[in-house]
Design a protein around this motif. Structure first.
Motif, PDB file in Angstrom:
ATOM      1  N   ARG A  46       0.856  -1.182   0.000  1.00 22.74           N
ATOM      2  CA  ARG A  46       0.000   0.000   0.000  1.00 22.74           C
ATOM      3  C   ARG A  46       0.893   1.234   0.000  1.00 22.74           C
ATOM      4  NH1 ARG A  46      -0.121   3.219   4.467  1.00 22.74           N
ATOM      5  NH2 ARG A  46       0.026   2.272   6.535  1.00 22.74           N
ATOM      6  N   ALA A  47       0.360   2.300  -0.558  1.00 19.24           N
ATOM      7  CA  ALA A  47       1.097   3.561  -0.585  1.00 19.24           C
ATOM      8  C   ALA A  47       1.288   4.087   0.833  1.00 19.24           C
ATOM      9  CB  ALA A  47       0.346   4.591  -1.420  1.00 19.24           C
ATOM     10  N   VAL A  48       2.448   4.689   1.059  1.00 23.81           N
ATOM     11  CA  VAL A  48       2.699   5.365   2.331  1.00 23.81           C
ATOM     12  C   VAL A  48       1.827   6.618   2.378  1.00 23.81           C
ATOM     13  CG1 VAL A  48       4.431   6.730   3.581  1.00 23.81           C
ATOM     14  CG2 VAL A  48       5.053   4.496   2.614  1.00 23.81           C
ATOM     15  N   ASP A  49       1.173   6.838   3.519  1.00 23.81           N
ATOM     16  CA  ASP A  49       0.427   8.065   3.784  1.00 23.81           C
ATOM     17  C   ASP A  49       1.332   8.903   4.696  1.00 23.81           C
ATOM     18  OD1 ASP A  49      -1.115  10.040   5.090  1.00 23.81           O
ATOM     19  OD2 ASP A  49      -2.936   8.839   4.885  1.00 23.81           O
ATOM     20  N   PRO A  50       1.984   9.940   4.148  1.00 17.32           N
ATOM     21  CA  PRO A  50       2.997  10.668   4.924  1.00 17.32           C
ATOM     22  C   PRO A  50       2.511  11.189   6.272  1.00 17.32           C
ATOM     23  CG  PRO A  50       3.053  11.356   2.641  1.00 17.32           C
ATOM     24  CD  PRO A  50       1.835  10.491   2.804  1.00 17.32           C
ATOM     25  N   LEU A  51       1.283  11.648   6.353  1.00 16.55           N
ATOM     26  CA  LEU A  51       0.789  12.182   7.619  1.00 16.55           C
ATOM     27  C   LEU A  51       0.468  11.061   8.604  1.00 16.55           C
ATOM     28  CD1 LEU A  51      -1.473  15.064   6.270  1.00 16.55           C
ATOM     29  CD2 LEU A  51       0.882  15.202   7.142  1.00 16.55           C
ATOM     30  N   ARG A  52      -0.241  10.055   8.143  1.00 19.74           N
ATOM     31  CA  ARG A  52      -0.632   8.948   9.024  1.00 19.74           C
ATOM     32  C   ARG A  52       0.558   8.079   9.420  1.00 19.74           C
ATOM     33  NH1 ARG A  52      -4.569   4.600   6.536  1.00 19.74           N
ATOM     34  NH2 ARG A  52      -2.615   3.760   5.791  1.00 19.74           N
ATOM     35  N   ASP A  53       1.520   7.925   8.502  1.00 16.29           N
ATOM     36  CA  ASP A  53       2.600   6.964   8.721  1.00 16.29           C
ATOM     37  C   ASP A  53       3.913   7.568   9.211  1.00 16.29           C
ATOM     38  OD1 ASP A  53       0.925   4.873   7.805  1.00 16.29           O
ATOM     39  OD2 ASP A  53       1.463   5.310   5.717  1.00 16.29           O
ATOM     40  N   ALA A  54       3.966   8.887   9.398  1.00 18.57           N
ATOM     41  CA  ALA A  54       5.232   9.545   9.744  1.00 18.57           C
ATOM     42  C   ALA A  54       5.848   8.993  11.037  1.00 18.57           C
ATOM     43  CB  ALA A  54       5.041  11.057   9.853  1.00 18.57           C
ATOM     44  N   GLY A  55       5.045   8.730  12.037  1.00 17.04           N
ATOM     45  CA  GLY A  55       5.585   8.218  13.300  1.00 17.04           C
ATOM     46  C   GLY A  55       6.266   6.870  13.133  1.00 17.04           C
ATOM     47  N   LEU A  56       5.613   5.971  12.429  1.00 23.26           N
ATOM     48  CA  LEU A  56       6.199   4.652  12.189  1.00 23.26           C
ATOM     49  C   LEU A  56       7.460   4.779  11.338  1.00 23.26           C
ATOM     50  CD1 LEU A  56       6.072   1.568  12.434  1.00 23.26           C
ATOM     51  CD2 LEU A  56       4.616   1.580  10.376  1.00 23.26           C
TER      52      LEU A  56
END
Length: 181
Positions: free
Chosen positions: A11-21
């Motif tokens: 799946r595409a990275v969602d920069p806002l949702r996935d930034a912490g990980l």
């Protein structure tokens, strides 16, 4: 129990949702070759927002059971990373990948990751050859690349590192892994 031959989805990275990980992965000492050791959360978010907005660069998560377990960046070497350092051929695609550090490593996991990444890239009929340019000191990734069919071409000087330019065609991938795509 963790499977040694997992099935992955992407799946595409969602920069806002996935930034912490992403931040926890790319700043870990074991991710030194990712060159983001000192990045702040905002830096990671900004970097992946730039990738998300770039038509020549894409970031994806590899998922196992719906959870991110590795990162892949796919790029067009005619427009990113290797401009002026290599003559791209039609059908070339560049690739970076990262498996996060873990306290419970699974034997063969990273090799299954790179195999899945290569199979995923080659499912695109326009992809003829995958191009990589890892740091020359990253011996572990050189061995993984060789295991899936990459052939080193030469060392190149990039602004941030001395890299080993390597290529893998669909045929080389199949010969090395037996995975038909």
């Amino acid at each position: 129990m963790t499977s040694q031959n997992p099935t992955f989805t992407f799946r595409a990275v969602d920069p806002l949702r996935d930034a912490g990980l992403l931040h926890s992965w790319v700043t870990h000492p074991k991710a030194a070759f990712w060159m983001m050791q000192d990045a702040r959360l905002e830096d990671v978010e900004r970097a992946y927002m730039e990738i998300a907005a770039d038509e020549h660069h894409h970031a994806l998560f590899g998922l196992r059971h719906g959870e991110p377990v590795f990162l892949i960046e796919r790029y067009d070497p005619a427009h990113r990373e290797l401009v002026g350092l290599h003559e791209p051929l039609p059908g070339d695609v560049g690739m970076h990948f990262l498996t996060p550090a873990t306290d419970t490593p699974v034997h063969g996991f990273t090799r299954s990751v790179i195999t899945a990444i290569m199979a995923h890239l080659f499912t695109d009929p326009s992809v003829e050859r995958v191009v990589v340019e890892p740091d020359v000191r990253n011996k572990a990734v050189h061995a993984l690349n060789e295991a899936v069919g990459f052939v080193p071409d030469r060392e190149i000087e990039k602004p941030e590192k001395k890299a080993l330019l390597s290529f893998c065609t669909r045929e080389q991938f199949f010969a090395a892994t037996g995975v038909a795509v």
